[in-house]
Design a protein around this motif. Sequence first.
Motif, PDB file in Angstrom:
ATOM      1  N   GLY A   5       0.861  -1.228   0.147  1.00  0.00           N
ATOM      2  CA  GLY A   5      -0.044   0.223  -0.094  1.00  0.00           C
ATOM      3  C   GLY A   5       1.048   1.188   0.030  1.00  0.00           C
ATOM      4  N   SER A   6       0.338   2.352   0.235  1.00  0.00           N
ATOM      5  CA  SER A   6       0.854   3.648   0.187  1.00  0.00           C
ATOM      6  C   SER A   6       0.434   4.549   1.471  1.00  0.00           C
ATOM      7  CB  SER A   6       0.787   4.444  -1.090  1.00  0.00           C
ATOM      8  OG  SER A   6      -0.523   4.723  -1.384  1.00  0.00           O
ATOM      9  N   ILE A   7       1.271   5.350   1.876  1.00  0.00           N
ATOM     10  CA  ILE A   7       1.054   6.174   3.102  1.00  0.00           C
ATOM     11  C   ILE A   7       0.734   7.693   2.510  1.00  0.00           C
ATOM     12  CG2 ILE A   7       1.865   7.412   5.318  1.00  0.00           C
ATOM     13  CD1 ILE A   7       3.700   4.853   5.704  1.00  0.00           C
ATOM     14  N   GLN A   8      -0.456   8.063   2.884  1.00  0.00           N
ATOM     15  CA  GLN A   8      -0.907   9.251   2.346  1.00  0.00           C
ATOM     16  C   GLN A   8      -1.568  10.115   3.338  1.00  0.00           C
ATOM     17  OE1 GLN A   8      -3.964   8.174  -0.754  1.00  0.00           O
ATOM     18  NE2 GLN A   8      -2.486   7.007  -1.917  1.00  0.00           N
ATOM     19  N   LEU A 103       2.415  -3.030   9.471  1.00  0.00           N
ATOM     20  CA  LEU A 103       2.099  -1.627   9.117  1.00  0.00           C
ATOM     21  C   LEU A 103       3.676  -1.170   8.812  1.00  0.00           C
ATOM     22  CD1 LEU A 103      -0.424  -1.263  11.977  1.00  0.00           C
ATOM     23  CD2 LEU A 103      -0.808  -1.517   9.308  1.00  0.00           C
ATOM     24  N   PRO A 104       3.808  -0.267   7.893  1.00  0.00           N
ATOM     25  CA  PRO A 104       5.142   0.142   7.402  1.00  0.00           C
ATOM     26  C   PRO A 104       5.222   1.786   8.079  1.00  0.00           C
ATOM     27  CG  PRO A 104       3.107   0.964   5.744  1.00  0.00           C
ATOM     28  CD  PRO A 104       2.679  -0.025   6.753  1.00  0.00           C
ATOM     29  N   PRO A 105       6.442   2.058   8.502  1.00  0.00           N
ATOM     30  CA  PRO A 105       6.724   3.218   9.155  1.00  0.00           C
ATOM     31  C   PRO A 105       6.107   4.370   8.337  1.00  0.00           C
ATOM     32  CG  PRO A 105       8.735   1.664   9.079  1.00  0.00           C
ATOM     33  CD  PRO A 105       7.547   1.186   8.264  1.00  0.00           C
ATOM     34  N   GLY A 106       5.896   5.351   8.828  1.00  0.00           N
ATOM     35  CA  GLY A 106       5.525   6.597   8.262  1.00  0.00           C
ATOM     36  C   GLY A 106       4.080   6.862   8.565  1.00  0.00           C
ATOM     37  N   MET A 107       3.201   6.058   8.928  1.00  0.00           N
ATOM     38  CA  MET A 107       1.623   6.011   9.199  1.00  0.00           C
ATOM     39  C   MET A 107       1.470   6.453  10.454  1.00  0.00           C
ATOM     40  SD  MET A 107       0.499   2.328   9.060  1.00  0.00           S
ATOM     41  CE  MET A 107      -1.473   2.647   9.629  1.00  0.00           C
ATOM     42  N   ASN A 108       0.274   7.205  10.760  1.00  0.00           N
ATOM     43  CA  ASN A 108      -0.068   7.470  12.288  1.00  0.00           C
ATOM     44  C   ASN A 108      -0.363   6.062  13.043  1.00  0.00           C
ATOM     45  OD1 ASN A 108      -1.868  10.297  11.143  1.00  0.00           O
ATOM     46  ND2 ASN A 108       0.158  10.277  12.583  1.00  0.00           N
ATOM     47  N   SER A 134       8.064   9.051  22.133  1.00  0.00           N
ATOM     48  CA  SER A 134       9.411   8.927  21.661  1.00  0.00           C
ATOM     49  C   SER A 134       9.671   7.433  21.473  1.00  0.00           C
ATOM     50  CB  SER A 134      10.409   9.186  22.742  1.00  0.00           C
ATOM     51  OG  SER A 134      10.413  10.619  23.266  1.00  0.00           O
ATOM     52  N   ALA A 135       9.135   6.398  22.012  1.00  0.00           N
ATOM     53  CA  ALA A 135       9.190   5.201  21.741  1.00  0.00           C
ATOM     54  C   ALA A 135       8.417   4.754  20.295  1.00  0.00           C
ATOM     55  CB  ALA A 135       8.600   4.372  22.886  1.00  0.00           C
ATOM     56  N   VAL A 136       7.349   5.272  20.006  1.00  0.00           N
ATOM     57  CA  VAL A 136       6.735   5.099  18.841  1.00  0.00           C
ATOM     58  C   VAL A 136       7.599   5.771  17.429  1.00  0.00           C
ATOM     59  CG1 VAL A 136       4.691   5.550  17.528  1.00  0.00           C
ATOM     60  CG2 VAL A 136       4.404   4.727  19.754  1.00  0.00           C
ATOM     61  N   SER A 137       7.965   7.125  17.807  1.00  0.00           N
ATOM     62  CA  SER A 137       8.580   7.745  16.921  1.00  0.00           C
ATOM     63  C   SER A 137       9.921   7.063  16.543  1.00  0.00           C
ATOM     64  CB  SER A 137       8.866   9.268  17.475  1.00  0.00           C
ATOM     65  OG  SER A 137       9.577   9.830  16.519  1.00  0.00           O
ATOM     66  N   ALA A 138      10.556   6.649  17.446  1.00  0.00           N
ATOM     67  CA  ALA A 138      12.029   5.962  17.238  1.00  0.00           C
ATOM     68  C   ALA A 138      11.741   4.743  16.274  1.00  0.00           C
ATOM     69  CB  ALA A 138      12.625   5.439  18.571  1.00  0.00           C
ATOM     70  N   ALA A 139      10.558   4.165  16.209  1.00  0.00           N
ATOM     71  CA  ALA A 139      10.349   2.978  15.321  1.00  0.00           C
ATOM     72  C   ALA A 139       9.897   3.369  14.028  1.00  0.00           C
ATOM     73  CB  ALA A 139       9.216   2.363  15.893  1.00  0.00           C
ATOM     74  N   GLY A 140       9.793   4.654  13.911  1.00  0.00           N
ATOM     75  CA  GLY A 140       9.600   5.252  12.281  1.00  0.00           C
ATOM     76  C   GLY A 140       8.172   5.463  12.254  1.00  0.00           C
ATOM     77  N   TYR A 141       7.258   5.278  13.077  1.00  0.00           N
ATOM     78  CA  TYR A 141       5.816   5.430  13.148  1.00  0.00           C
ATOM     79  C   TYR A 141       5.825   7.178  13.610  1.00  0.00           C
ATOM     80  CZ  TYR A 141       5.102   0.559  12.569  1.00  0.00           C
ATOM     81  OH  TYR A 141       5.194  -0.568  12.196  1.00  0.00           O
ATOM     82  N   LEU A 212      -2.183  10.663   8.685  1.00  0.00           N
ATOM     83  CA  LEU A 212      -1.420   9.901   7.610  1.00  0.00           C
ATOM     84  C   LEU A 212      -1.799   8.344   7.743  1.00  0.00           C
ATOM     85  CD1 LEU A 212       1.999  11.301   8.640  1.00  0.00           C
ATOM     86  CD2 LEU A 212       0.521  11.936   6.469  1.00  0.00           C
ATOM     87  N   TRP A 213      -2.734   8.001   6.776  1.00  0.00           N
ATOM     88  CA  TRP A 213      -3.114   6.603   6.843  1.00  0.00           C
ATOM     89  C   TRP A 213      -2.383   5.795   5.637  1.00  0.00           C
ATOM     90  CZ3 TRP A 213      -8.678   8.872   5.490  1.00  0.00           C
ATOM     91  CH2 TRP A 213      -8.885   9.198   4.406  1.00  0.00           C
ATOM     92  N   LEU A 214      -2.680   4.307   5.640  1.00  0.00           N
ATOM     93  CA  LEU A 214      -2.347   3.360   4.949  1.00  0.00           C
ATOM     94  C   LEU A 214      -3.489   3.193   3.882  1.00  0.00           C
ATOM     95  CD1 LEU A 214      -0.030   1.475   3.848  1.00  0.00           C
ATOM     96  CD2 LEU A 214      -0.746  -0.108   5.594  1.00  0.00           C
ATOM     97  N   THR A 215      -3.011   3.377   2.761  1.00  0.00           N
ATOM     98  CA  THR A 215      -4.200   2.789   1.725  1.00  0.00           C
ATOM     99  C   THR A 215      -3.773   1.506   0.938  1.00  0.00           C
ATOM    100  OG1 THR A 215      -3.322   4.160  -0.442  1.00  0.00           O
ATOM    101  CG2 THR A 215      -4.856   5.128   1.252  1.00  0.00           C
ATOM    102  N   GLY A 216      -4.571   0.718   0.251  1.00  0.00           N
ATOM    103  CA  GLY A 216      -4.218  -0.326  -0.447  1.00  0.00           C
ATOM    104  C   GLY A 216      -3.748  -0.060  -1.943  1.00  0.00           C
ATOM    105  N   SER A 217      -3.480   1.124  -2.304  1.00  0.00           N
ATOM    106  CA  SER A 217      -3.163   1.517  -3.871  1.00  0.00           C
ATOM    107  C   SER A 217      -1.673   1.955  -3.683  1.00  0.00           C
ATOM    108  CB  SER A 217      -3.907   2.522  -4.394  1.00  0.00           C
ATOM    109  OG  SER A 217      -3.929   3.724  -3.552  1.00  0.00           O
ATOM    110  N   GLY A 218      -1.008   1.674  -4.889  1.00  0.00           N
ATOM    111  CA  GLY A 218       0.372   1.875  -4.932  1.00  0.00           C
ATOM    112  C   GLY A 218       1.305   1.284  -4.084  1.00  0.00           C
ATOM    113  N   SER A 219       2.558   1.554  -4.038  1.00  0.00           N
ATOM    114  CA  SER A 219       3.656   1.118  -3.500  1.00  0.00           C
ATOM    115  C   SER A 219       3.861   1.782  -1.952  1.00  0.00           C
ATOM    116  CB  SER A 219       4.938   1.230  -4.169  1.00  0.00           C
ATOM    117  OG  SER A 219       5.415   2.533  -4.240  1.00  0.00           O
ATOM    118  N   THR A 220       4.169   0.873  -0.983  1.00  0.00           N
ATOM    119  CA  THR A 220       4.594   1.612   0.066  1.00  0.00           C
ATOM    120  C   THR A 220       5.533   2.464   0.053  1.00  0.00           C
ATOM    121  OG1 THR A 220       4.055  -0.570   1.210  1.00  0.00           O
ATOM    122  CG2 THR A 220       4.967   0.861   2.682  1.00  0.00           C
TER     123      THR A 220
END
Length: 223
Positions: A5-8, A103-108, A134-141, A212-220
């Motif tokens: 998916g892609s984060i938008q 779930l990929p980093p970069g989403m809420n 801090s803990a969640v941000s350090a993981a990339g989310y 910032l959500w994850l959608t099922g379209s496009g590349s992550t």
Amino acid sequence: MSLYGSIQSAPANSRGFDADTVLSSATAQQFAAQGYTFCLRYLSLGAEQDAGDLSSSEASDILASGLALMVVQHVDDPGWSPSQNTGQTNGNNAATNADSIGLPPGMNVWCDLEGVAASSTAQDVINYCTAWYSAVSAAGYVPGLYVGSDAVLTGSQLYDLPFQHYWQSCSEVPALPERGYQMVQTLVQAPVNGIGIDQDVTQTDSFGGQVLWLTGSGSTSGQ
């Protein structure tokens, strides 16, 4: 392995829902057909996802239905006592469980702040939220904060936290100065498509910020 998916950034006035019930593929498709554009499902407080919380297969079904996806971590029972250590533990668990689902980093990833013990001080809550962030941000989310009832903090204290994404609950909560909320929840009394939900509508905050959500379209991709 990350979900496909892609984060938008979520457009303003998008209608979605949050649910503490596993969504079947058919149920997710029902919501999508009715004009819902996203949903929020739960991450567990513990170090592993519990039955009834979001799984990889459910996440795939949700995305395949056309719904976008975000996640929020459960909060402890009303009257819980926040601390820096608890915030770090819960934040680490939220990040670990999000990653285990794919779930990929970069989403809420959202922190549920409500039901805090009346004996807790504002500083206790600030320490908890800051450590969780801090803990969640350090993981990339990208951490977000759901502001519910009995959150203890004033609007100014909420604004001073490191979060840049805020979700207003259907309870009576403080206005968020300067920034404002990016998502607003409304209570839904009757089940929808056989499950209990609350409705959520996105909006752009005063700084131009959006959820910032994850959608099922496009590349992550992270944003």
